[in-house]
Design a protein around this motif. Structure first.
Motif, PDB file in Angstrom:
ATOM      1  N   GLY B  55       0.860  -1.184   0.000  1.00 24.72           N
ATOM      2  CA  GLY B  55       0.000   0.000   0.000  1.00 24.72           C
ATOM      3  C   GLY B  55       0.892   1.229   0.000  1.00 24.72           C
ATOM      4  N   GLY B 113      -3.344  -0.373   5.085  1.00 26.79           N
ATOM      5  CA  GLY B 113      -4.321   0.642   4.703  1.00 26.79           C
ATOM      6  C   GLY B 113      -5.733   0.131   4.951  1.00 26.79           C
ATOM      7  N   ILE B 120      -9.359  -6.948   1.708  1.00 26.43           N
ATOM      8  CA  ILE B 120      -8.593  -8.166   1.401  1.00 26.43           C
ATOM      9  C   ILE B 120      -7.870  -8.722   2.623  1.00 26.43           C
ATOM     10  N   ASN B 142      -7.191   5.827   4.748  1.00 21.41           N
ATOM     11  CA  ASN B 142      -7.345   7.010   3.899  1.00 21.41           C
ATOM     12  C   ASN B 142      -8.553   6.879   2.975  1.00 21.41           C
ATOM     13  N   TYR B 145      -8.354   2.805  -1.988  1.00 18.65           N
ATOM     14  CA  TYR B 145      -7.079   2.210  -2.404  1.00 18.65           C
ATOM     15  C   TYR B 145      -6.279   3.311  -3.082  1.00 18.65           C
ATOM     16  N   MET B 146      -5.501   4.029  -2.300  1.00 17.94           N
ATOM     17  CA  MET B 146      -4.831   5.202  -2.855  1.00 17.94           C
ATOM     18  C   MET B 146      -3.625   4.826  -3.700  1.00 17.94           C
TER      19      MET B 146
END
Ligand SMILES: Cc1ncc(C[n+]2csc(CCOP(=O)(O)OP(=O)(O)O)c2C)c(N)n1
Lengths: 391, 324
Positions: B55, B113, B120, B142, B145-146
Motif C-alpha cells: 500500500g 491501509g 482483502i 485514507n 485504495y490510494m
C-alpha cells in the motif's frame, strides 16, 4: 542400527519434524495432509518439541506466519496440499525472493475442479517456477529423511531458500510402512539451531521485503535463478553427509536396472516402487527396460539426468499433471528441454497417468512400456497421451 | 483538550525526539498517513518490529536500496500483514524462550491501509486477533485504495466519488456506508481498541503507548487525510482531520476491556457540510444526499454515545454471578 517400526507415513513425517527443533510451525489442515497438522500439534502439546504452533485460519496465513517467523531468525515449518497450496501460491515466490529457509511438506493431491481429494501432482506443478527447492519422495523412509534434511539444505548460508518435500497423498501419506527414525542426538548434531543471516530485531533494524523497480528487479531474478541452481551443490553435500551419518544415500536421479537398458521408464514420486515391479516382469520377458526416478525436481538435475539416459533409445515418461493446451505433462516438457542439444536424442513418449487418484497398477506400467515400444517400431510415437482413459 | 490547545508547550516533552520513520520518503505533499506513521513510531519507540502491508506506506518508504525505516520492518504482500505480524510475534517469542535473542520485551506491530485491513486483509486480521497474539494492528485509513489510483474500498464513505465509485448521471458516488472496523474488533474481544487521527497528536501518542503496553491483541484505527485522493488542498490535512472529529463523522474514542470512552468530545457537532465542502470527492453531492449523510452520522454517533453511557468493562461483568 535404529529399530524399525510400522507407522503411517504422515505421522512419521510429523515425528521427524518434531525431532528438528522447529521454532515456529503454522499448519492448516487439508486432506490428505491433516494427519501431519494433527500429529505435530500432539507432539507440541506433549512438550516433546519446543515449538510455537500457530493455528492459522488459512493456508495463506500459514505461509505468511512462517515468513514473519523466519524473518526473526526462527526455524519454521508448514505443510499443505492441493487447494491449500494453490491458496499459498501468491506468497511462494516471495519466500524464495526473501531467501527465507522455510520447509514445507506437500501431501500431493489433485486440484479442483471437480473437487477430488486423491493423489496426483497437479498441486505442486503450478508452483514449479516459484523459486523453491522441490523434491519428491517414494516411500515413508524417504519422507522422514528428506523432511529432516530439508532444514539443513534450506538454512545453509550458500542456499537460504525454501524447500518443498512432496509426499503423494494417500498413496504414501496414509500407508503404514516400516520405517526407522534416526537417533535424536544425531539429528540435533546434523541440524543445530538455525543461524540466520539477518533477523527482525531491534538490535539489527533491517528492512525486509523492499520494493524494486525495473532498474534492479531483472538482476534480482537472475540471482534467484543462480542461487537455486547452485543449491544442488549443497544438496549433494548434505546427502553425502546423511549417507555417512545415517547410512542411506540419496541422488537427484535414481535408477533401477537402467545401466544396459534400451528403454527407460521415467517416474517421479511414490509410483517408482510399483514401476520397479513392472520392470522386473518385463526383464523376465527379455525386454531391455530400466527405470529412472526423478527425486530432485527443482533445481532440475540436467547433468545427472542426461547421464543416466545417455544410452537409451526410448524414454517413456509418466506425468501426473497436465499442462493443458501445451506439451502434455510438465515432466515430459522438462525432459525434452534437457535433451534438445544432445547429439544422441532418444525418442520420448509421454503418458499422463493416475490423475485424481486413478490407480496405476504394475500391469499398467507393463502395458505402457510394451505399447510405446510397439509404437516406436511403427514410428508412431506420440508426443503424449492420456493412458487408460475409460471408453 | 487542554493538552491539545497547549500542544506547542508540551509536545517536545511528550513526543520522542528520535525519528524512526525518516524524511526523504516519497509520500505526497500533505500526506496524513505519513504524518501518522511518524508519530506512531515515536510512540512505539525502539523496541518494535513492524509488519507492513502493500500500500502507500510500503511503496513510499522502501524503494530498494533505500529505506525510511529506522525500526526493523518487513513487507510481504497486500492481504497478510496481520499473519506476517503473527509470525514475527511467534518467532520472537520462541527465540526469546530458547535464549537465542536477548530476554527483552519487543512489540510486534502490523500496519495496513483500509483496503489491507477491512477488505482483502480482513480474514488474516480476524484470525490474528482471535488467536490472541501479542500484536498491535494499526489501520491507516485514507478511505480508498490510494496506492493503486483511488479505487473505492469498504472504508470509503457514503457519497465519495472514487475511480471505481465515480459520480455520474446515474450515481452520486459510493452507495454504501463505511464499514465499522473498530466494532468488528471489539466483537473479537480485543482488549484495547481505539480510534486516532494525527490532527490530535497527543491523543494519538497516548493511545499508541497504551496499546503497546497491552499483552495481547490491540487495534488502532487511524484516520489519515489524503489530499491527493480526496482532491483537497494539501495544506488542509490537519484542518480536515479536526473537522472529521468535530462533525462526529470520525469520533475519537477508546474501548478498554469492553468499556467505551470518548477521548476527544466536541461540545456540539458541526454540520457535516463543513467537512465535505473542502473535498473534490464530495463536490457533486446534492442537498438530499448530504442530508442523508448527516442523518447517518447522527445515527452512528448516538449509537456510540449509547455504548459510552451504558456498557461496562468485561471484567466487571464477570463479577456478576448470573447472566442478566
Ligand atoms: C492480491 C493483491 N491484489 C491487489 C493488489 C494491488 N494493490 C496494491 S496496494 C492496493 C490498494 C491499497 O489500498 P489500501 O490498503 O487502502 O492502502 P493505501 O495504499 O490506500 O494506503 C491494491 C489494490 C495487490 N498488490 N495484491
Amino acid at each position: 542400527m535404529a529399530k524399525r517400526v510400522g507407522m503411517e507415513v504422515a505421522i512419521a513425517v510429523a515425528e521427524a519434524v518434531g525431532m528438528c527443533n522447529v521454532d515456529v510451525a503454522a499448519v492448516y489442515p487439508i486432506t490428505p495432509q491433516s494427519h501431519i497438522a494433527e500429529h505435530l500439534s500432539d507432539i507440541v502439546a506433549d512438550g516433546r518439541t519446543d515449538t510455537e504452533y500457530v493455528t492459522v485460519e488459512s493456508e495463506h496465513s500459514a505461509i505468511s506466519v512462517v515468513i514473519g517467523a523466519s524473518g526473526t531468525g526462527a526455524r519454521t515449518y508448514t505443510a499443505t496440499s492441493s487447494q491449500g497450496l494453490m491458496l499459498m501460491h501468491e506468497i511462494l515466490p516471495i519466500v524464495s525472493a526473501m531467501r527465507l529457509p522455510i520447509c514445507m511438506a506437500v501431501a500431493n493431491r489433485a486440484v479442483s475442479g471437480p473437487l477430488n481429494i486423491l493423489n496426483d501432482h497437479s498441486d505442486i506443478m503450478p508452483q514449479r517456477d516459484a523459486g523453491w527447492i522441490v523434491m519428491f519422495t517414494e516411500n515413508g523412509q524417504e519422507a522422514i529423511d528428506l523432511s529432516i534434511q530439508s532444514f539443513k539444505i534450506a538454512e545453509d548460508p550458500e542456499v537460504m531458500l525454501p524447500v518443498a518435500v512432496n509426499i503423494d497423498g494417500f498413496q504414501l501419506t496414509h500407508m503404514v510402512e516400516p520405517v526407522e527414525f534416526p537417533d535424536q542426538k544425531a539429528v540435533s548434531r546434523f541440524i543445530p539451531a538455525r543461524k540466520p543471516y539477518a533477523m527482525l530485531h531491534p538490535d539489527t533494524p533491517v528492512t525486509m521485503g523492499a520494493f524494486a523497480m525495473s532498474d534492479i528487479y531483472h538482476e534480482m531474478m537472475m540471482v534467484k535463478d543462480e542461487v537455486l541452481k547452485n543449491s544442488k551443490k549443497t544438496i549433494l553435500k548434505v546427502w553425502d553427509e546423511w549417507a555417512k551419518t545415517f547410512g542411506r544415500r540419496y541422488k537427484p536421479v535414481e535408477t533401477y536396472r537402467a545401466d544396459d537398458a534400451e528403454v527407460l521408464l521415467v517416474t517421479m514420486g511414490s509410483m517408482g516402487e510399483t514401476a520397479e515391479v513392472a520392470i522386473d516382469e518385463l526383464r523376465k520377458k527379455k525386454v531391455s527396460v530400466g527405470l529412472v526416478k526423478i527425486r530432485l525436481w527443482r533445481p532440475f538435475p540436467f547433468d545427472e539426468f542426461r547421464h543416466v539416459v545417455r544410452k537409451a533409445k526410448l524414454l517413456i515418461v509418466t506425468d501426473r499433471a497436465v499442462s493443458f493446451g501445451g506439451p502434455g505433462g510438465p515432466v515430459h516438457a522438462e525432459i525434452k528441454a534437457a535433451l534438445y542439444h544432445d547429439k544422441h536424442r532418444p525418442a520420448v513418449h509421454d503418458y499422463i497417468i493416475g490423475l485424481g487418484g486413478r490407480d496405476v497398477r504394475v500391469s499398467d506400467f507393463v502395458t505402457m512400456v510394451e505399447r510405446a515400444i510397439k509404437d516406436r517400431r511403427k514410428s508412431a510415437v506420440k508426443d503424449y497421451e492420456f493412458y487408460g482413459v475409460r471408453e | 483538550m487542554d493538552q491539545v490547545a497547549n500542544f506547542d508547550l508540551f509536545a517536545s516533552r511528550l513526543a520522542d525526539r528520535s525519528e524512526y520513520f525518516s524524511a526523504g520518503h516519497r509520500a505526497c505533499q500533505g500526506c496524513g498517513e505519513a504524518l501518522a506513521v511518524r508519530l506512531i513510531c515515536k510512540a512505539l519507540g525502539e523496541e518494535t518490529v513492524i509488519a507492513n502491508a502493500t500500500g502507500c506506506m510500503e511503496i513510499i518508504s522502501s524503494m530498494y536500496p533505500t529505506t525510511a525505516w529506522g525500526l526493523p520492518w518487513i513487507h510481504v504482500a497486500f492481504e497478510n500483514a496481520a499473519a506476517v505480524g503473527s509470525g514475527v510475534e511467534a518467532g520472537l517469542k520462541a527465540l526469546r524462550r530458547k535464549g537465542r535473542i536477548p530476554n527483552r520485551e519487543v512489540k510486534t506491530v502490523a500496519m495496513a491501509g483500509d483496503g489491507g485491513t477491512m477488505d482483502i486483509g480482513l480474514q488474516a486480521l480476524s484470525g490474528a486477533m482471535e488467536r490472541g497474539h501479542n500484536l498491535l494492528f494499526i489501520c491507516l485509513d485514507n478511505e480508498a485504495y490510494m496506492n493503486t489510483g483511488i479505487q473505492r474500498s469498504s472504508g470509503t464513505p457514503m457519497g465519495a466519488s472514487t475511480t471505481t465509485s465515480p459520480a455520474g448521471k446515474l450515481s452520486y458516488g459510493q452507495k454504501t456506508w463505511k464499514k465499522n472496523m473498530p466494532e468488528i474488533m471489539v466483537a473479537h474481544r480485543v482488549p484495547y481498541v481505539a480510534t486516532v487521527c494525527p490532527s490530535y497528536p497527543i491523543d494519538l501518542l497516548n493511545k499508541v503507548k497504551k496499546a503497546k503496553e497491552v499483552k495481547g491483541p490491540a487495534y488502532i484505527h487511524c484516520f489519515s487525510v489524503c489530499p491527493t485522493g480526496w482532491r483537497a488542498a494539501s495544506e488542509l490535512t490537519i484542518a480536515l482531520g479536526r473537522l472529521v472529529v468535530e462533525t462526529g463523522i470520525f469520533p475519537l474514542f477508546e474501548v478498554e476491556d469492553g468499556k467505551y470512552r470518548f477521548t476527544v468530545k466536541p461540545d456540539t457537532l458541526r454540520p457535516v457540510k463543513d467537512y465535505l465542502k473542502h473535498q473534490g470527492r464530495f463536490r457533486h453531492l446534492t442537498p438530499d444526499v448530504i442530508e442523508m449523510i448527516q442523518q447517518g452520522v447522527y445515527h452512528e454517533y448516538n449509537k456510540l454515545q449509547d455504548k459510552v453511557d451504558n456498557l461496562h468493562a468485561w471484567s466487571e461483568l464477570r463479577k456478576k454471578p448470573h447472566a442478566r
